[in-house]
Design a protein around this motif. Structure first.
Motif, PDB file in Angstrom:
ATOM      1  N   ASN A 155       0.847  -1.200   0.000  1.00 31.91           N
ATOM      2  CA  ASN A 155       0.000   0.000   0.000  1.00 31.91           C
ATOM      3  C   ASN A 155       0.882   1.249   0.000  1.00 31.91           C
ATOM      4  OD1 ASN A 155      -2.320   1.471   0.028  1.00 31.91           O
ATOM      5  ND2 ASN A 155      -2.631   1.318   2.254  1.00 31.91           N
ATOM      6  N   ALA A 156       1.944   1.212  -0.840  1.00 28.98           N
ATOM      7  CA  ALA A 156       2.875   2.329  -0.879  1.00 28.98           C
ATOM      8  C   ALA A 156       2.153   3.600  -1.270  1.00 28.98           C
ATOM      9  CB  ALA A 156       3.986   2.034  -1.879  1.00 28.98           C
ATOM     10  N   ARG A 157       2.417   4.702  -0.542  1.00 26.26           N
ATOM     11  CA  ARG A 157       1.752   5.962  -0.833  1.00 26.26           C
ATOM     12  C   ARG A 157       2.720   6.982  -1.449  1.00 26.26           C
ATOM     13  NH1 ARG A 157      -3.165   4.352  -0.594  1.00 26.26           N
ATOM     14  NH2 ARG A 157      -3.935   6.489  -0.413  1.00 26.26           N
ATOM     15  N   HIS A 158       3.883   7.097  -0.870  1.00 27.03           N
ATOM     16  CA  HIS A 158       4.804   8.147  -1.292  1.00 27.03           C
ATOM     17  C   HIS A 158       5.338   7.850  -2.702  1.00 27.03           C
ATOM     18  CE1 HIS A 158       8.125  11.004  -1.284  1.00 27.03           C
ATOM     19  NE2 HIS A 158       7.597  11.541  -0.197  1.00 27.03           N
ATOM     20  N   PRO A 159       5.384   8.864  -3.574  1.00 32.46           N
ATOM     21  CA  PRO A 159       5.876   8.631  -4.943  1.00 32.46           C
ATOM     22  C   PRO A 159       7.276   8.001  -4.963  1.00 32.46           C
ATOM     23  CG  PRO A 159       4.904  10.813  -4.779  1.00 32.46           C
ATOM     24  CD  PRO A 159       4.921  10.243  -3.383  1.00 32.46           C
ATOM     25  N   TYR A 160       8.101   8.341  -3.990  1.00 28.03           N
ATOM     26  CA  TYR A 160       9.457   7.783  -3.977  1.00 28.03           C
ATOM     27  C   TYR A 160       9.414   6.276  -3.720  1.00 28.03           C
ATOM     28  CZ  TYR A 160      14.340   7.022  -2.863  1.00 28.03           C
ATOM     29  OH  TYR A 160      15.619   6.551  -2.871  1.00 28.03           O
ATOM     30  N   THR A 161       8.624   5.877  -2.729  1.00 22.42           N
ATOM     31  CA  THR A 161       8.480   4.451  -2.436  1.00 22.42           C
ATOM     32  C   THR A 161       7.960   3.710  -3.670  1.00 22.42           C
ATOM     33  OG1 THR A 161       7.798   5.151  -0.234  1.00 22.42           O
ATOM     34  CG2 THR A 161       7.538   2.822  -0.760  1.00 22.42           C
ATOM     35  N   ARG A 162       6.950   4.327  -4.297  1.00 24.33           N
ATOM     36  CA  ARG A 162       6.351   3.672  -5.466  1.00 24.33           C
ATOM     37  C   ARG A 162       7.370   3.575  -6.605  1.00 24.33           C
ATOM     38  NH1 ARG A 162       1.500   7.529  -6.121  1.00 24.33           N
ATOM     39  NH2 ARG A 162       0.965   6.270  -7.947  1.00 24.33           N
ATOM     40  N   GLY A 163       8.198   4.633  -6.749  1.00 24.38           N
ATOM     41  CA  GLY A 163       9.232   4.609  -7.791  1.00 24.38           C
ATOM     42  C   GLY A 163      10.258   3.533  -7.532  1.00 24.38           C
ATOM     43  N   LEU A 164      10.660   3.388  -6.270  1.00 23.46           N
ATOM     44  CA  LEU A 164      11.640   2.359  -5.906  1.00 23.46           C
ATOM     45  C   LEU A 164      11.090   0.967  -6.199  1.00 23.46           C
ATOM     46  CD1 LEU A 164      13.270   3.203  -2.448  1.00 23.46           C
ATOM     47  CD2 LEU A 164      14.315   3.267  -4.700  1.00 23.46           C
ATOM     48  N   LEU A 165       9.850   0.733  -5.756  1.00 26.97           N
ATOM     49  CA  LEU A 165       9.253  -0.592  -5.947  1.00 26.97           C
ATOM     50  C   LEU A 165       9.117  -0.905  -7.436  1.00 26.97           C
ATOM     51  CD1 LEU A 165       6.544  -0.406  -3.148  1.00 26.97           C
ATOM     52  CD2 LEU A 165       8.458  -2.010  -3.224  1.00 26.97           C
ATOM     53  N   ASP A 166       8.755   0.121  -8.198  1.00 25.96           N
ATOM     54  CA  ASP A 166       8.571  -0.073  -9.630  1.00 25.96           C
ATOM     55  C   ASP A 166       9.899  -0.393 -10.309  1.00 25.96           C
ATOM     56  OD1 ASP A 166       7.106  -0.017 -12.053  1.00 25.96           O
ATOM     57  OD2 ASP A 166       7.981   1.955 -12.462  1.00 25.96           O
ATOM     58  N   ALA A 167      10.940   0.355  -9.925  1.00 25.39           N
ATOM     59  CA  ALA A 167      12.242   0.167 -10.557  1.00 25.39           C
ATOM     60  C   ALA A 167      12.853  -1.186 -10.206  1.00 25.39           C
ATOM     61  CB  ALA A 167      13.192   1.282 -10.134  1.00 25.39           C
ATOM     62  N   ALA A 168      12.435  -1.745  -9.062  1.00 25.22           N
ATOM     63  CA  ALA A 168      13.029  -3.006  -8.630  1.00 25.22           C
ATOM     64  C   ALA A 168      12.447  -4.206  -9.373  1.00 25.22           C
ATOM     65  CB  ALA A 168      12.841  -3.185  -7.129  1.00 25.22           C
ATOM     66  N   GLU A 169      11.503  -3.968 -10.298  1.00 23.02           N
ATOM     67  CA  GLU A 169      10.881  -5.046 -11.073  1.00 23.02           C
ATOM     68  C   GLU A 169      10.287  -6.110 -10.155  1.00 23.02           C
ATOM     69  OE1 GLU A 169      11.006  -4.494 -14.283  1.00 23.02           O
ATOM     70  OE2 GLU A 169      12.758  -3.208 -14.541  1.00 23.02           O
ATOM     71  N   LEU A 170       9.673  -5.650  -9.090  1.00 18.37           N
ATOM     72  CA  LEU A 170       9.101  -6.564  -8.109  1.00 18.37           C
ATOM     73  C   LEU A 170       7.688  -6.959  -8.537  1.00 18.37           C
ATOM     74  CD1 LEU A 170      10.911  -7.030  -5.664  1.00 18.37           C
ATOM     75  CD2 LEU A 170       9.389  -5.597  -4.347  1.00 18.37           C
ATOM     76  N   ASP A 171       7.397  -8.247  -8.556  1.00 17.26           N
ATOM     77  CA  ASP A 171       6.059  -8.696  -8.952  1.00 17.26           C
ATOM     78  C   ASP A 171       5.103  -8.741  -7.779  1.00 17.26           C
ATOM     79  OD1 ASP A 171       6.808  -8.952 -11.496  1.00 17.26           O
ATOM     80  OD2 ASP A 171       7.168 -11.110 -11.415  1.00 17.26           O
ATOM     81  N   GLU A 172       5.657  -9.177  -6.659  1.00 18.20           N
ATOM     82  CA  GLU A 172       4.791  -9.382  -5.504  1.00 18.20           C
ATOM     83  C   GLU A 172       5.249  -8.510  -4.361  1.00 18.20           C
ATOM     84  OE1 GLU A 172       4.057 -13.575  -4.483  1.00 18.20           O
ATOM     85  OE2 GLU A 172       5.070 -13.967  -6.363  1.00 18.20           O
ATOM     86  N   PRO A 173       4.422  -8.093  -3.481  1.00 13.10           N
ATOM     87  CA  PRO A 173       2.976  -8.220  -3.581  1.00 13.10           C
ATOM     88  C   PRO A 173       2.422  -7.211  -4.593  1.00 13.10           C
ATOM     89  CG  PRO A 173       3.564  -6.917  -1.676  1.00 13.10           C
ATOM     90  CD  PRO A 173       4.840  -7.338  -2.301  1.00 13.10           C
TER      91      PRO A 173
END
Lengths: 337, 339, 340
Positions: A250-268
């Motif tokens: 449930n990432a809210r901050h754009p930075y967190t979301r950018g990090l998760l996106d860049a990490a090519e993470l599928d889950e969760p």
């Protein structure tokens, strides 16, 4: 484990920690770089608190200040009920047995001139074992507890593999029976196929010894596997703090979301649109009063240049972004209900 | 990929001379202590007109470097160390078997090499061979002593100043002050400084040793400083701090052993340099008092004879200087290139 | 499958069922490449054994493996830059059909600056620290074309701007140490592309960078390579990076090729047990546990006579120990596993 550590309070409590690095240029003018800017958190026994962020975010500095390996500029650290930042090194030295560290590169963490055994021996002295035979016994036990044969300790650091050496580094940090372990990127110098072995070992040891972990990492998969609480750090500040699931799912901050996106993470699976951050981390941005990410953030507007406090969006979930809280839909997040 | 090297497996206990070698390798700090002892000995020189302490210094040195000749793991250095050891032993034992280097024999003055007099005689009829051998004791003794004294002062200061700047509050100031002082020392031309001091207090062996070592302290300070700087914040130093080790112990056990290679290489060059300074001072008449046999002074004596074709008076002491300096430089080179 | 020929190794030209335009000559065609260290005795280490690697024109191929798998050494062999003591025992490396093994050093130098280019993990390694960034790119352009001094400088600045370096005209006069990590890697890419190569080899180009930067730089590499109709060989330890940026993937382990195929297929249904183990270590995130492959990478002494992964493989049986599994076509890809 010590009896007093099983009390309900946290093993360590950090409040408003600030760390400045002061350098002088050729003309002796002072330059102050604020590496850590008002960070607060606590870690309980048997719990892992992880700090993630890019290099230059100040995450390793937090751990080093916590272990009094470098001085703090401001703030308090309460460890096992006592404020420790003001204690003189001379008096603090015996206390070091309760807090230990595992380094990123195990090869750098061992003195190349001595055997592994003699490096380990230094740590047995911390827990007051003076006789050589007892020291060797403690070393053998520690080495076995990380899944290796005790004889390996007679080698030099360059003569064992990276994975084995990281196990030995973990064994070494556990010799004084600490309550808090600072894990500074414990797997980032290791191969993928070894990484899982080390993570599982750390998790087993934590369960067995009720250890409190401060984990600093940029590998989001390792953090997901290990952490209970996660803080996302950017240029000295926490921008998002919460339980592992709050931050990952449930990432809210754009930075967190950018990090998760860049990490090519599928889950969760994450709600909301993927966020693409542009540019790179720059210390200049740390001097701004407002949001430090604004130059890289696709959602930045004028109001972002006002100071951004860390605000709660749900119980235990803190975010330093007014848009994430007040205008979630506009920045690609599902609405709050 | 990390490959475990085959020799890693065994932890077999070494035997015989190998054990001595192993002990010397495992305790580099003890070497430092031995060198420090040598430096202390030198203080006694002041009250000893015969400078017997130089012999003790050379003996300690011979014992220190001897194990390296048998050290199979340092194949590179072995030949140079062996030659150096032979040179030191010659300086120690040689004088017992030669004629008296001070004995005057005007009848045989300026005799060409030949017969019993391998290197010929000088203008006072003294045996040049005996003087070269006796001179070795003085030149090597003074050279090593001066370098040892400089290491003992310069190396810990250099290490401490970096370490203090990194790990102790207010250490940065200490570091800068020390650096400025050493810079002002280095700003003086060495030989000029030595000339000035000797001219003021008069030549004597202890004074020469102190002068040569004083001008070398900044060299070691800066060398150690730059060698320590990259490792002072190394993770293994942080680990030692996590182990609750006091500053001095971290310095001695973890930092100095990791820079000893560089310092040893410099030490060897420095001895050669000290011998050259001593020879130069003697050459201009400000070195050891006459008639003490000393290579530089002998070259000066012989230099006047060169014009008359009596080459042997200057050549043999000159060759001795050359040989000692070359051996030391060679040793330094090899040490620097071993890992 | 005839396991007898070529010392029981890969059949030199096993047809890759999914290779695009099977008829055309691939830009890079490595077959049965075997490299040894040291003199030819039994203890000689063989870090590469029977490597097969094809990169078609315009294709983006990922070469995935852990450290010690031989992926970087493969790139070094292609570039003719094997380290001291290493030599090619057998096999062939063809660039646009031209054999590179035993090619004269002069020819290799020409090709290195011309038809193939390399981007290293550390961008500062490929840029000279005492020359300005723009100056050295302009120099490459001048050497490989007929542009004059002023014209090559303009081209260099344009190239830097194209790589997303803001204010390129001014930054071209800077030295590489004045660039941030991401900018330096962009400059290194400009340098690599300045000679208009047919093949760009990128050896872990983003490993030292943070995730957000890694994404930016890799997207730029892919975009630039595509716009120049060049091929890309992306060497990485991160199979997630391969999946995000490359059409096809070659998986290596312990100096051998384990699996070759379209990246999506390899990631979604790996056919070699090593590939699936590697994928689990990456993609699966589990509650308070990570997938771990037990054991360690084998030391590569002598030519192995069995599957290199047999000791660590959950499926290993006696048939895996009989011979080195040959790379054979299975459905849409090539797999070196007798169980596939």
């Amino acid at each position: 484990m010590n009896a007093d550590s099983t009390a309900a309070g946290p093993v360590v409590e950090v409040r408003e920690l600030v760390k400045d690095y002061v350098t002088r240029d050729a003309r002796l003018r002072q330059h102050v770089a604020r590496a850590v800017d008002g960070v607060s958190f606590e870690i309980h026994a048997g719990e892992t608190f992880a700090i993630v962020g890019e290099s230059g975010s100040g995450k390793t500095t937090v751990g080093r200040v916590l272990l009094k390996l470098t001085s703090a500029t401001d703030g308090t650290v309460i460890f096992r009920g006592d404020e420790i930042l003001d204690i003189k090194e001379r008096h603090f030295r015996p206390e070091r047995r309760h807090m230990q560290m595992v380094f990123q590169d195990p090869l750098a963490a061992f003195d190349p001139q001595t055997t592994i055994r003699s490096s380990l021996r230094e740590f047995t002295r911390l827990s007051g074992i003076e006789s050589r035979a007892e020291q060797n016994e403690a070393i053998a036990e520690a080495v076995r507890s990380v899944g290796l044969e005790p004889e390996i300790a007679d080698r030099r650091p360059s003569q064992v593999s990276g994975g084995q050496l990281q196990r030995l580094s973990i064994a070494r940090s556990l010799l004084p029976e600490p309550e808090l372990l600072f894990l500074d990127e414990p797997t980032s110098s290791l191969d993928v196929s070894i990484r899982g072995q080390i993570v599982n070992l750390l998790l087993d040891l934590q369960e067995r010894n009720e250890l409190a972990y401060l984990l600093v990492a940029h590998d989001l998969r390792v953090v997901y596997a290990m952490a209970d609480q996660v803080a996302v750090m950017y240029l000295g500040q926490f921008v998002e703090v919460g339980s592992r699931d709050q931050v990952y799912a449930n990432a809210r901050h754009p930075y967190t979301r950018g990090l998760l996106d860049a990490a090519e993470l599928d889950e969760p699976p994450r709600p909301g649109d993927p966020v693409r951050l542009v540019g790179e981390i720059s210390e200049e941005a740390a001097k701004k009063p407002g949001c430090r990410l604004s130059l890289r953030c696709p959602f930045a507007v004028d109001r972002c240049e006002e100071p951004q406090p860390l605000r709660e969006t749900e119980a235990g979930h803190l975010v330093r972004c007014w848009r994430a809280i007040e205008q979630p839909v506009e920045i690609g997040l599902p609405s709050d209900d | 990929m990390s490959v475990v090297s085959p020799r890693a497996s065994g932890s077999t206990a070494p035997e015989g001379i190998g054990r001595v070698v192993a002990a010397a390798r495992a305790r580099p700090v003890r070497v430092l202590v031995a060198v420090a002892m040598m430096a202390v000995l030198l203080v006694a020189l002041v009250w000893d007109p015969e400078w017997r302490e130089l012999r003790v210094v050379l003996t300690v040195l011979a014992i220190l470097i001897a194990p390296a000749v048998w050290d199979a793991q340092r194949r590179e250095v072995r030949p140079a160390v062996a030659v150096m050891l032979a040179l030191i032993l010659l300086a120690l034992i040689g004088p017992l078997f030669t004629r008296d280097p001070l004995m005057l024999n005007v009848g045989e003055a300026l005799g060409a090499p030949g017969g019993d007099l391998w290197f010929g005689t000088d203008q006072h009829g003294r045996d040049i061979f005996a003087r070269v051998i006796h001179g070795a004791q003085l030149d090597l003794g003074v050279g090593f002593s001066a370098a040892a004294l400089a290491v003992v002062v310069g190396m810990p200061l250099g290490a401490l100043s970096v370490f203090a700047a990194a790990h102790i509050k207010g250490g940065g100031l200490f570091d800068s002050v020390l650096l400025r002082i050493s810079e002002s020392f280095q700003a003086f031309p060495t030989l000029l400084l030595a000339l000035g001091i000797v001219a003021a207090v008069g030549p004597s062996i202890p004074i020469l040793i102190f002068i040569i070592s004083i001008v070398n302290v900044p060299v070691y300070l800066r060398l150690t400083r730059s060698a320590v700087a990259p490792i002072v914040n190394a993770d293994f130093v942080l680990a030692a701090r996590c182990a609750g080790q006091p500053v001095l112990r971290i310095l001695l056990r973890h930092i100095l052993p990791n820079v000893k290679q560089v310092v040893l290489a410099q030490f060897s060059v420095n001895v050669a340099w000290a011998i050259q300074i001593l020879a130069a001072l003697s050459f201009v008449g400000l070195g050891v008092p006459v008639p003490t046999p000393e290579w530089g002074a002998m070259v000066r004596d012989g230099y006047e004879q060169l014009v008359y074709g009596r080459w042997w008076v200057a050549l043999f002491p000159g060759l001795a200087i050359l040989f000692a300096v070359l051996t030391l430089n060679q040793l330094s080179d090899r040490v620097r290139h071993t890992t | 499958m005839s396991a007898a020929d070529g010392n029981g190794m890969t059949v030199p030209h096993a047809v890759d069922p999914a290779a695009p335009d099977g008829g055309e000559i691939p830009v890079l065609d490595v077959s049965d490449l075997t490299v040894g260290f040291g003199s030819a005795d039994k203890r000689r280490s063989i870090p590469l054994q029977g490597i097969r690697l094809q990169v078609a024109a315009g294709e983006r191929m990922a070469l995935v493996g852990e450290s010690g798998s031989g992926k970087s050494l493969t790139a070094a062999a292609v570039l003719g830059l094997l380290p001291e003591g290493a030599e090619v025992i057998r096999g062939s490396i063809r660039l646009d059909g031209e054999e590179l093994i035993d090619a004269p050093e002069r020819r290799l130098r020409e090709l290195r600056g011309g038809r193939m280019a390399i981007m290293f993990q550390n961008p500062r390694a490929s840029l000279n620290p005492v020359l300005t960034v723009g100056g050295q790119i302009a120099e490459v352009i001048r050497v490989h074309g007929d542009a004059g001094r002023r014209e090559s400088w303009t081209q260099a600045v344009d190239l830097l701007a194209e790589m997303g370096i803001p204010d390129a005209g001014r930054r071209a006069k800077d030295y590489v140490h004045q660039y941030s990590g991401g900018m330096a890697q962009r400059a290194a890419l400009a340098m690599a592309l300045s000679c208009r190569p047919d093949l760009l080899i990128a050896d872990e180009p983003t490993t030292g960078l943070d995730a957000t930067l890694q994404q930016q730089v890799l997207e730029l590499v892919v975009e630039q390579v595509a716009s120049r109709d060049a091929s890309l060989l992306l060497i990485t330890h991160d199979i997630a990076v391969a999946r995000a940026h490359c059409e096809r993937t070659t998986v290596m382990y312990a100096g051998r090729v384990m699996e070759v195929g379209p990246t999506d297929a390899v990631v979604e249904s790996p056919k070699n047990p090593y590939t699936s183990a590697l994928l689990k270590a990456f993609v699966t995130v589990d509650q308070r546990r990570m997938y771990a492959i037990s054991g360690v990478v084998p030391t590569l002494v002598g030519e192995l006579g069995e599957c290199a992964f047999a000791d660590r493989c959950p499926l290993a049986g006696p048939e895996c120990r009989e011979d080195v599994p040959a790379l054979r076509p299975v459905d849409d890809r090539l797999v070196a596993c007798v169980k596939a």
